[in-house]
Scaffold this active site. Structure first.
Site, PDB file in Angstrom:
ATOM      1  N   LYS A 101       2.540  -4.024   7.497  1.00  0.00           N
ATOM      2  CA  LYS A 101       1.617  -4.071   6.354  1.00  0.00           C
ATOM      3  C   LYS A 101       2.373  -4.587   5.138  1.00  0.00           C
ATOM      4  CE  LYS A 101       0.212  -0.390   3.834  1.00  0.00           C
ATOM      5  NZ  LYS A 101      -0.658   0.693   3.374  1.00  0.00           N
ATOM      6  N   THR A 102       1.760  -5.512   4.434  1.00  0.00           N
ATOM      7  CA  THR A 102       2.406  -6.038   3.240  1.00  0.00           C
ATOM      8  C   THR A 102       1.342  -6.378   2.203  1.00  0.00           C
ATOM      9  OG1 THR A 102       4.178  -7.516   2.508  1.00  0.00           O
ATOM     10  CG2 THR A 102       2.496  -8.500   3.934  1.00  0.00           C
TER      11      THR A 102
END
Ligand code: R5P
Length: 260
Positions: free
Chosen positions: A170-171
Protein backbone atom coordinates in the site's frame (compact mmCIF):
# COMPACT_ATOMS: atom_id res chain seq x y z
CA UNK A 1 3.84 -19.34 -3.08
CA UNK A 2 1.76 -21.92 -1.20
CA UNK A 3 -1.81 -22.74 -2.18
CA UNK A 4 -3.06 -21.32 1.11
CA UNK A 5 -1.27 -18.03 0.63
CA UNK A 6 -2.55 -17.71 -2.94
CA UNK A 7 -6.05 -18.56 -1.77
CA UNK A 8 -5.94 -15.87 0.91
CA UNK A 9 -4.64 -13.28 -1.58
CA UNK A 10 -7.44 -14.17 -3.99
CA UNK A 11 -10.05 -13.50 -1.28
CA UNK A 12 -8.98 -9.86 -1.29
CA UNK A 13 -9.46 -9.26 -5.01
CA UNK A 14 -12.37 -9.34 -7.42
CA UNK A 15 -11.31 -9.42 -11.06
CA UNK A 16 -7.82 -8.35 -10.05
CA UNK A 17 -8.93 -5.25 -8.15
CA UNK A 18 -9.90 -4.43 -4.61
CA UNK A 19 -11.74 -1.88 -2.49
CA UNK A 20 -10.27 -2.39 0.97
CA UNK A 21 -11.90 -0.37 3.73
CA UNK A 22 -9.28 0.99 6.16
CA UNK A 23 -10.49 1.57 9.72
CA UNK A 24 -7.22 0.99 11.59
CA UNK A 25 -6.48 4.68 12.25
CA UNK A 26 -7.13 4.47 15.99
CA UNK A 27 -4.01 2.35 16.53
CA UNK A 28 -1.92 5.52 16.64
CA UNK A 29 -4.40 8.42 16.60
CA UNK A 30 -7.08 7.26 19.01
CA UNK A 31 -10.77 8.03 18.34
CA UNK A 32 -10.37 9.38 14.83
CA UNK A 33 -13.19 11.57 13.49
CA UNK A 34 -15.83 9.28 12.03
CA UNK A 35 -14.46 6.25 13.86
CA UNK A 36 -15.37 7.21 17.43
CA UNK A 37 -17.75 4.27 17.48
CA UNK A 38 -16.20 1.77 15.06
CA UNK A 39 -19.18 -0.61 15.00
CA UNK A 40 -21.57 2.14 14.04
CA UNK A 41 -19.25 3.31 11.24
CA UNK A 42 -18.24 -0.07 9.88
CA UNK A 43 -21.50 -2.05 9.92
CA UNK A 44 -23.32 -0.24 7.07
CA UNK A 45 -20.15 -0.22 4.92
CA UNK A 46 -19.33 -3.92 5.22
CA UNK A 47 -21.53 -5.12 2.34
CA UNK A 48 -19.56 -2.89 -0.04
CA UNK A 49 -16.01 -3.63 1.19
CA UNK A 50 -13.92 -6.34 -0.48
CA UNK A 51 -11.92 -6.51 2.74
CA UNK A 52 -11.62 -4.69 6.03
CA UNK A 53 -8.30 -3.44 7.42
CA UNK A 54 -8.26 -3.01 11.19
CA UNK A 55 -6.63 -3.98 14.48
CA UNK A 56 -7.58 -7.00 16.56
CA UNK A 57 -9.10 -4.76 19.24
CA UNK A 58 -11.62 -3.22 16.88
CA UNK A 59 -12.20 -6.54 15.13
CA UNK A 60 -13.10 -8.28 18.40
CA UNK A 61 -15.23 -5.49 19.79
CA UNK A 62 -16.89 -4.03 16.75
CA UNK A 63 -17.32 -6.60 13.99
CA UNK A 64 -19.79 -9.48 14.10
CA UNK A 65 -17.85 -12.75 13.64
CA UNK A 66 -20.75 -14.07 11.56
CA UNK A 67 -20.06 -11.74 8.68
CA UNK A 68 -17.94 -12.87 5.75
CA UNK A 69 -15.74 -9.91 4.83
CA UNK A 70 -12.04 -10.88 4.54
CA UNK A 71 -9.93 -9.34 7.30
CA UNK A 72 -6.60 -7.58 6.78
CA UNK A 73 -5.25 -7.43 10.30
CA UNK A 74 -2.92 -4.60 11.24
CA UNK A 75 -0.12 -6.21 13.25
CA UNK A 76 2.39 -3.37 13.61
CA UNK A 77 2.02 -0.42 15.96
CA UNK A 78 2.93 0.48 19.53
CA UNK A 79 3.31 4.20 18.83
CA UNK A 80 1.05 7.24 19.07
CA UNK A 81 0.72 10.67 17.53
CA UNK A 82 2.31 12.04 20.72
CA UNK A 83 5.66 10.37 19.99
CA UNK A 84 7.81 9.13 17.12
CA UNK A 85 5.48 7.23 14.81
CA UNK A 86 8.14 5.22 13.03
CA UNK A 87 9.24 3.40 16.18
CA UNK A 88 6.83 0.50 15.58
CA UNK A 89 7.00 -3.07 16.79
CA UNK A 90 4.98 -6.13 15.86
CA UNK A 91 1.97 -5.99 18.16
CA UNK A 92 0.02 -9.07 17.08
CA UNK A 93 1.46 -12.50 16.32
CA UNK A 94 0.86 -14.54 13.19
CA UNK A 95 -0.80 -17.23 15.34
CA UNK A 96 -3.28 -14.65 16.64
CA UNK A 97 -3.93 -13.49 13.08
CA UNK A 98 -4.75 -17.08 12.13
CA UNK A 99 -7.00 -17.50 15.21
CA UNK A 100 -8.86 -14.40 14.03
CA UNK A 101 -9.13 -15.96 10.55
CA UNK A 102 -7.29 -13.06 8.92
CA UNK A 103 -6.86 -13.21 5.17
CA UNK A 104 -3.72 -11.06 5.39
CA UNK A 105 -1.71 -9.08 7.91
CA UNK A 106 -0.53 -5.48 7.48
CA UNK A 107 2.83 -4.10 8.62
CA UNK A 108 4.02 -0.50 8.22
CA UNK A 109 7.50 0.31 7.02
CA UNK A 110 9.12 3.71 7.46
CA UNK A 111 11.84 3.87 4.81
CA UNK A 112 14.26 6.74 5.45
CA UNK A 113 13.30 7.16 9.11
CA UNK A 114 15.56 6.60 12.11
CA UNK A 115 13.72 3.31 12.62
CA UNK A 116 13.89 2.16 9.00
CA UNK A 117 15.79 -1.03 9.80
CA UNK A 118 13.52 -2.06 12.67
CA UNK A 119 10.39 -1.56 10.61
CA UNK A 120 11.86 -3.49 7.67
CA UNK A 121 12.78 -6.25 10.12
CA UNK A 122 9.16 -6.24 11.37
CA UNK A 123 8.04 -6.77 7.78
CA UNK A 124 10.61 -9.50 7.09
CA UNK A 125 9.72 -11.33 10.34
CA UNK A 126 6.01 -11.31 9.49
CA UNK A 127 6.73 -12.47 5.93
CA UNK A 128 8.73 -15.38 7.35
CA UNK A 129 5.87 -16.25 9.71
CA UNK A 130 3.36 -15.81 6.89
CA UNK A 131 5.32 -18.20 4.68
CA UNK A 132 5.12 -20.84 7.43
CA UNK A 133 1.33 -20.63 7.59
CA UNK A 134 0.32 -19.34 4.16
CA UNK A 135 -0.69 -15.84 5.23
CA UNK A 136 0.08 -12.90 2.91
CA UNK A 137 1.57 -9.67 4.23
CA UNK A 138 0.47 -6.21 3.11
CA UNK A 139 3.32 -3.71 3.49
CA UNK A 140 2.15 -0.19 4.26
CA UNK A 141 4.65 2.41 3.07
CA UNK A 142 4.23 5.03 5.78
CA UNK A 143 5.45 8.51 4.98
CA UNK A 144 6.83 10.81 7.68
CA UNK A 145 5.90 14.50 7.64
CA UNK A 146 9.34 15.42 6.28
CA UNK A 147 9.33 12.90 3.42
CA UNK A 148 8.35 13.70 -0.15
CA UNK A 149 5.52 11.64 -1.58
CA UNK A 150 7.13 11.37 -5.00
CA UNK A 151 7.64 8.46 -7.37
CA UNK A 152 11.31 8.15 -6.49
CA UNK A 153 10.72 7.79 -2.76
CA UNK A 154 7.51 5.74 -2.97
CA UNK A 155 9.05 3.57 -5.69
CA UNK A 156 11.99 2.87 -3.40
CA UNK A 157 9.77 1.99 -0.45
CA UNK A 158 7.43 -0.22 -2.52
CA UNK A 159 10.26 -2.10 -4.16
CA UNK A 160 11.98 -2.76 -0.84
CA UNK A 161 8.71 -4.09 0.56
CA UNK A 162 8.29 -6.44 -2.41
CA UNK A 163 11.92 -7.59 -2.20
CA UNK A 164 11.37 -8.51 1.46
CA UNK A 165 8.45 -10.68 0.38
CA UNK A 166 5.30 -8.60 0.86
CA UNK A 167 2.45 -10.04 -1.20
CA UNK A 168 0.97 -6.61 -1.78
CA UNK A 169 1.97 -3.04 -1.01
CA UNK A 170 0.00 0.00 0.00
CA UNK A 171 1.33 3.41 -0.89
CA UNK A 172 0.22 6.89 -1.96
CA UNK A 173 -0.73 8.07 -5.40
CA UNK A 174 1.78 10.52 -6.87
CA UNK A 175 2.93 12.08 -10.13
CA UNK A 176 4.52 9.39 -12.34
CA UNK A 177 2.73 6.72 -10.34
CA UNK A 178 3.19 4.27 -13.23
CA UNK A 179 6.89 4.18 -12.38
CA UNK A 180 6.06 3.10 -8.84
CA UNK A 181 3.87 0.28 -10.17
CA UNK A 182 6.36 -0.77 -12.86
CA UNK A 183 9.14 -1.04 -10.29
CA UNK A 184 7.10 -3.16 -7.90
CA UNK A 185 6.59 -6.84 -8.80
CA UNK A 186 3.55 -7.28 -6.53
CA UNK A 187 0.15 -5.51 -6.63
CA UNK A 188 0.13 -1.92 -5.40
CA UNK A 189 -2.93 -0.33 -3.80
CA UNK A 190 -3.28 3.27 -2.71
CA UNK A 191 -4.29 4.87 0.57
CA UNK A 192 -6.83 7.65 0.33
CA UNK A 193 -5.10 10.04 2.72
CA UNK A 194 -6.72 13.00 4.45
CA UNK A 195 -10.35 13.82 3.71
CA UNK A 196 -10.76 15.77 0.49
CA UNK A 197 -13.92 16.58 -1.50
CA UNK A 198 -15.65 13.39 -2.72
CA UNK A 199 -15.09 14.16 -6.38
CA UNK A 200 -11.36 14.66 -5.78
CA UNK A 201 -11.14 11.37 -3.89
CA UNK A 202 -12.93 9.60 -6.76
CA UNK A 203 -10.52 11.23 -9.20
CA UNK A 204 -7.63 9.96 -7.08
CA UNK A 205 -8.99 6.41 -7.20
CA UNK A 206 -9.65 6.70 -10.93
CA UNK A 207 -6.16 8.03 -11.72
CA UNK A 208 -4.58 5.35 -9.55
CA UNK A 209 -6.28 2.40 -11.26
CA UNK A 210 -5.67 3.97 -14.68
CA UNK A 211 -1.97 4.11 -13.78
CA UNK A 212 -1.81 0.48 -12.66
CA UNK A 213 -2.97 0.36 -9.04
CA UNK A 214 -4.81 -2.83 -8.13
CA UNK A 215 -7.30 -0.79 -6.11
CA UNK A 216 -7.58 1.27 -2.97
CA UNK A 217 -7.23 0.86 0.76
CA UNK A 218 -9.35 3.85 1.63
CA UNK A 219 -10.48 5.09 5.02
CA UNK A 220 -11.13 8.73 5.83
CA UNK A 221 -12.45 9.65 2.40
CA UNK A 222 -15.15 7.04 2.94
CA UNK A 223 -16.02 7.12 6.62
CA UNK A 224 -15.65 10.92 6.99
CA UNK A 225 -17.86 11.54 3.94
CA UNK A 226 -21.29 13.06 4.50
CA UNK A 227 -22.61 9.88 2.81
CA UNK A 228 -20.19 7.02 3.61
CA UNK A 229 -22.29 4.30 1.92
CA UNK A 230 -22.72 6.45 -1.19
CA UNK A 231 -19.00 7.12 -1.22
CA UNK A 232 -17.87 3.50 -0.96
CA UNK A 233 -20.36 2.57 -3.69
CA UNK A 234 -18.95 5.34 -5.87
CA UNK A 235 -15.39 4.15 -5.21
CA UNK A 236 -16.48 0.63 -6.22
CA UNK A 237 -17.97 2.02 -9.43
CA UNK A 238 -14.59 3.55 -10.32
CA UNK A 239 -12.39 0.63 -9.23
CA UNK A 240 -14.49 -2.34 -10.31
CA UNK A 241 -16.74 -1.04 -13.06
CA UNK A 242 -14.39 1.44 -14.72
CA UNK A 243 -16.96 4.22 -14.32
CA UNK A 244 -15.89 7.80 -14.91
CA UNK A 245 -15.69 10.16 -11.96
CA UNK A 246 -18.87 11.88 -13.18
CA UNK A 247 -20.79 8.59 -13.36
CA UNK A 248 -19.46 7.52 -9.98
CA UNK A 249 -20.38 10.86 -8.47
CA UNK A 250 -23.96 10.27 -9.63
CA UNK A 251 -23.87 6.86 -7.92
CA UNK A 252 -22.68 8.67 -4.80
CA UNK A 253 -25.74 10.88 -4.82
CA UNK A 254 -28.29 8.05 -5.33
CA UNK A 255 -29.95 6.34 -2.39
CA UNK A 256 -28.40 2.94 -1.62
CA UNK A 257 -30.01 -0.22 -3.00
CA UNK A 258 -30.29 -3.16 -0.64
CA UNK A 259 -26.78 -4.56 -0.07
CA UNK A 260 -25.66 -7.77 -1.76
C1 R5P B 1 -2.41 4.47 8.07
O1 R5P B 1 -1.35 4.12 8.50
C2 R5P B 1 -3.49 3.55 8.07
O2 R5P B 1 -2.95 2.29 7.81
C3 R5P B 1 -4.66 3.79 7.11
O3 R5P B 1 -5.30 2.57 6.98
C4 R5P B 1 -4.31 4.26 5.75
O4 R5P B 1 -3.67 5.49 5.79
C5 R5P B 1 -5.53 4.33 4.80
O5 R5P B 1 -6.49 5.17 5.27
P1 R5P B 1 -6.76 6.61 4.64
O6 R5P B 1 -7.45 6.33 3.31
O7 R5P B 1 -7.63 7.27 5.63
O8 R5P B 1 -5.44 7.28 4.42
Amino acid sequence: MSWGLQNRVSRLFKDGRTVMLAVDHGYFQGPTTGLENPRRTVTPLLPYADSLMLTRGVLRTSVDPGQAVPIVLRVSGGTSILKELSDEVVTTSMEEAIRLNASAVAVSIFVGSDHEKDTLANLADMVNAGERYGVPVLAVTAVGREMARDARYLGLACRIAAELGASLVKTYYCEDFRKVVEGCPVPVIIAGGKKIPERDALQLASDAVRDGAAGVDMGRNIFQSSNPVGMIRAVRAVVHEGKSVEEAARAFAKPAKPAR
